[in-house]
Design an enzyme around this catalytic site. Structure first.
Site, PDB file in Angstrom:
ATOM      1  N   ARG A   1       1.127  46.192  20.921  1.00 32.53           N
ATOM      2  CA  ARG A   1       2.329  45.961  20.096  1.00 32.53           C
ATOM      3  C   ARG A   1       1.961  45.450  18.706  1.00 32.53           C
ATOM      4  O   ARG A   1       1.149  44.543  18.566  1.00 32.53           O
ATOM      5  CB  ARG A   1       3.224  44.930  20.776  1.00 32.53           C
ATOM      6  CG  ARG A   1       4.489  44.648  19.973  1.00 32.53           C
ATOM      7  CD  ARG A   1       5.493  43.861  20.754  1.00 32.53           C
ATOM      8  NE  ARG A   1       5.059  42.504  20.996  1.00 32.53           N
ATOM      9  CZ  ARG A   1       5.611  41.685  21.884  1.00 32.53           C
ATOM     10  NH1 ARG A   1       6.606  42.085  22.639  1.00 32.53           N
ATOM     11  NH2 ARG A   1       5.165  40.470  22.027  1.00 32.53           N
TER      12      ARG A   1
ATOM     13  N   HIS B   1      17.139  41.070  23.965  1.00 27.51           N
ATOM     14  CA  HIS B   1      16.812  40.241  22.802  1.00 27.51           C
ATOM     15  C   HIS B   1      16.495  41.112  21.597  1.00 27.51           C
ATOM     16  O   HIS B   1      16.346  42.332  21.713  1.00 27.51           O
ATOM     17  CB  HIS B   1      15.602  39.341  23.107  1.00 27.51           C
ATOM     18  CG  HIS B   1      14.320  40.109  23.327  1.00 27.51           C
ATOM     19  ND1 HIS B   1      14.054  40.800  24.484  1.00 27.51           N
ATOM     20  CD2 HIS B   1      13.248  40.301  22.528  1.00 27.51           C
ATOM     21  CE1 HIS B   1      12.876  41.378  24.399  1.00 27.51           C
ATOM     22  NE2 HIS B   1      12.362  41.089  23.208  1.00 27.51           N
TER      23      HIS B   1
ATOM     24  N   ASP C   1      13.514  40.841  18.560  1.00 26.98           N
ATOM     25  CA  ASP C   1      12.276  40.081  18.418  1.00 26.98           C
ATOM     26  C   ASP C   1      12.366  38.983  17.351  1.00 26.98           C
ATOM     27  O   ASP C   1      12.819  39.225  16.233  1.00 26.98           O
ATOM     28  CB  ASP C   1      11.113  41.024  18.064  1.00 26.98           C
ATOM     29  CG  ASP C   1      10.763  41.902  19.261  1.00 26.98           C
ATOM     30  OD1 ASP C   1      10.979  41.475  20.408  1.00 26.98           O
ATOM     31  OD2 ASP C   1      10.294  43.035  19.031  1.00 26.98           O
TER      32      ASP C   1
ATOM     33  N   HIS D   1      16.730  45.015  22.794  1.00 29.90           N
ATOM     34  CA  HIS D   1      15.982  45.732  23.836  1.00 29.90           C
ATOM     35  C   HIS D   1      15.625  44.807  24.987  1.00 29.90           C
ATOM     36  O   HIS D   1      15.679  43.573  24.851  1.00 29.90           O
ATOM     37  CB  HIS D   1      14.704  46.357  23.248  1.00 29.90           C
ATOM     38  CG  HIS D   1      13.732  45.355  22.714  1.00 29.90           C
ATOM     39  ND1 HIS D   1      13.905  44.695  21.514  1.00 29.90           N
ATOM     40  CD2 HIS D   1      12.580  44.856  23.228  1.00 29.90           C
ATOM     41  CE1 HIS D   1      12.915  43.863  21.312  1.00 29.90           C
ATOM     42  NE2 HIS D   1      12.085  43.934  22.340  1.00 29.90           N
TER      43      HIS D   1
HETATM   44  C1  SIN Z   1       9.043  43.498  24.205  1.00 29.35           C
HETATM   45  O1  SIN Z   1      10.114  42.963  24.366  1.00 29.35           O
HETATM   46  O2  SIN Z   1       8.442  43.432  23.139  1.00 29.35           O
HETATM   47  C2  SIN Z   1       8.386  44.267  25.344  1.00 29.35           C
HETATM   48  C3  SIN Z   1       9.033  45.569  25.599  1.00 29.35           C
HETATM   49  C4  SIN Z   1       8.308  46.331  26.671  1.00 29.35           C
HETATM   50  O3  SIN Z   1       7.202  45.941  27.068  1.00 29.35           O
HETATM   51  O4  SIN Z   1       8.836  47.334  27.131  1.00 29.35           O
END
Ligand code: SIN
Length: 281
Positions: free
Chosen positions: A272, A105, A107, A256
């Site tokens: 994050r 995806h 974000d 990612h």
């Molecule tokens: C995410 O998609 O924001 C998480 C990525 C991760 O935890 O490695």
């Protein structure tokens, strides 16, 4: 200390060496970091020791902070800008969002102004006999665009896809309020990076529910083919985390997914932050 930008050797990604993110960054150093971020799509810094306010301050240097829906449920005390991503539970309650982003995806692509980028700071990384688990894979949607045949590029020019918040499989089902707040939006399938001018594909299997001007069967087949193309091995960098890594990715040119190959008692704990973005063009 000399600052080095060391490309990963994959289609995207570079390590930045010689920067201590707990210290104020001069304008020249920040400009170098921002340029590397725009060019490489993913950049990371090893062995950082930063506090939540320092992470927030570094994120703010890239512009406004975006508030992620998960932050309403799992943020750091005193720092609502930071979402806790973790499989850890305390007193039977999860301390963060678990199994975040296990499918490919970009974000918040279901919003009218998806975030420019996202930063993850690694506090705890799961291991099995010292083998790090819980990697994150990144795919260059710009390299994927470059590799398309000319006839496909022509076919895609000017087309828009519908992005639907309810399409994505989530660890925690969204509330009705979250669904109401995120009605379907359309974005160009071929995006242009606002800083570098590089073109990239902006299509994901879970999030895209249709393409303007195409019947649903044709749209579904095209979405599947393009989404699979973006994540071909040639376009991927896989990051093996170490505690103290601060890594950031560009949500325009990069998709990612988090690899879920661990479980308690193996602990993963990340902080994050998200940088505000613009309407995709
Ligand atoms: C995410 O998609 O924001 C998480 C990525 C991760 O935890 O490695």
């Amino acid at each position: 200390m000399t600052i080095e930008v060391v490309p990963t050797g994959a289609a995207l990604g570079a390590e930045i060496r010689g920067v201590d993110l707990s210290q104020p960054l001069g304008d020249n150093v920040f400009a170098l970091i921002e340029r590397a971020f725009d060019e490489h799509g993913v950049i990371f810094f090893r062995d950082q020791k930063i506090t939540p306010p320092q992470q927030v301050a570094f994120t703010r240097q890239f512009g406004e902070i975006d508030y992620n829906i998960f932050g309403e449920r799992w943020s750091v005390d005193g720092n609502p800008e930071i979402v806790v991503v973790s499989n850890v539970a305390e007193d039977g309650k999860p301390i963060g969002v678990k199994r975040a982003g296990e499918n490919w995806h970009s974000d918040m692509c279901y919003t009218p102004r998806p975030p420019r980028g996202t930063m993850l700071y690694a506090h705890e990384i799961p291991t099995l006999h010292d083998l790090p688990l819980g990697d994150t894979e990144f795919a260059s949607a710009a390299a994927a665009w470059d590799a398309l045949p000319a006839s496909m590029r022509d076919f895609l020019a000017g087309r828009r896809a519908t992005f639907d918040f309810v399409g994505r499989k989530r660890a925690f089902p969204p509330t009705q309020m979250e669904i109401d707040r995120n009605p379907p939006v359309t974005h160009p399938i071929v995006r242009t990076h606002p800083k570098t001018g590089r073109k990239c594909l902006y299509v994901m299997r879970d999030d895209c529910s249709g393409i303007d001007g195409l019947e649903s069967d044709e749209a579904e087949a095209l979405i599947a083919a393009l989404a699979d193309h973006v994540v071909k091995p040639a376009f991927i960098y896989r990051h093996q985390w170490r505690p103290g890594d601060l890594l950031m990715w560009d949500n325009c040119t990069v998709q990612h997914r988090a690899i879920q190959d661990y479980d308690l008692p193996q602990r993963r704990l990340m902080h994050r932050t998200t940088m505000g973005g613009a309407v995709p063009v």
